[in-house]
Design an enzyme around this catalytic site. Structure first.
Site: not given
Length: 187
Positions: A7-10, A13
């Site tokens: 998972r990346v937040s945005t 990324q």
């Protein structure tokens, strides 16, 4: 199966580091998500967790990719353990498929429970201190005692309805009735 979750937040990324590590760890399938970890309900994570079966192992690059709070992390891992699913975090070297990893995770669980107990204790102490100073919790009343007396006086006139009195004080009829009852007026 060994299943990975990245998972990346945005969208900005880059998840290459996570994906490379998960592939190197032997993940047969990797679920990848661009979504803030602030929310527990993440669509790809939910799909990943539904896919897992007894005997599978969920692998993440780092614990914070799976959950943002210790409480959420412990809940997710306990759910996996109940379903006989293992868990590995590559960066922290946690592996619940062996005894040492299970021990570490039980310590995390105990810390989460301890943290929750401290929050409850502090909240109770704060409320007790406020009560000792004469403050009450909860919302402020929409109608004070004088307003309720005026409302009761208005309602003594049979030509005035409760709806009109409520509108005059800018409250609902339910609020008006509650205030009247709280102050002993049965109208």
């Amino acid at each position: 199966m060994i299943i990975g979750y990245a998972r990346v937040s945005t969208q900005d990324q880059n998840s290459d580091l996570q994906l490379d590590a998960l592939n190197a760890a032997g993940c047969e399938e990797v679920f990848h998500e661009s979504f803030t970890g602030k929310h527990r309900d993440r669509p790809i994570l939910s799909q990943c967790l539904r896919t897992l079966r007894a005997g599978d192992v969920l692998v993440v690059w780092k614990l914070d990719r799976l959950a943002r709070s210790l409480k959420d992390l412990v809940e997710i891992i306990h759910d996996l353990q109940k379903r006989s699913i293992g868990f590995k975090s590559l960066t922290e070297s946690i592996d619940t498929t062996n005894s040492a990893g299970k021990l570490i995770f039980h310590i995390f669980g105990a810390l989460a429970e301890f943290e929750h107990s401290l929050i409850v204790e502090r909240t109770k102490a704060g409320l007790a201190a406020a009560r000792a100073r004469g403050r009450k919790g909860g919302r402020t009343l929409s109608l004070n005692e004088n307003d309720v007396k005026k409302a009761a006086a208005m309602l003594s006139d049979p030509m005035i309805t409760k709806a009109e009195v409520a509108k005059h004080f800018k409250v609902s009829r339910t609020t008006l009735n509650a205030a009247l009852n709280r102050n002993g007026f049965k109208i």
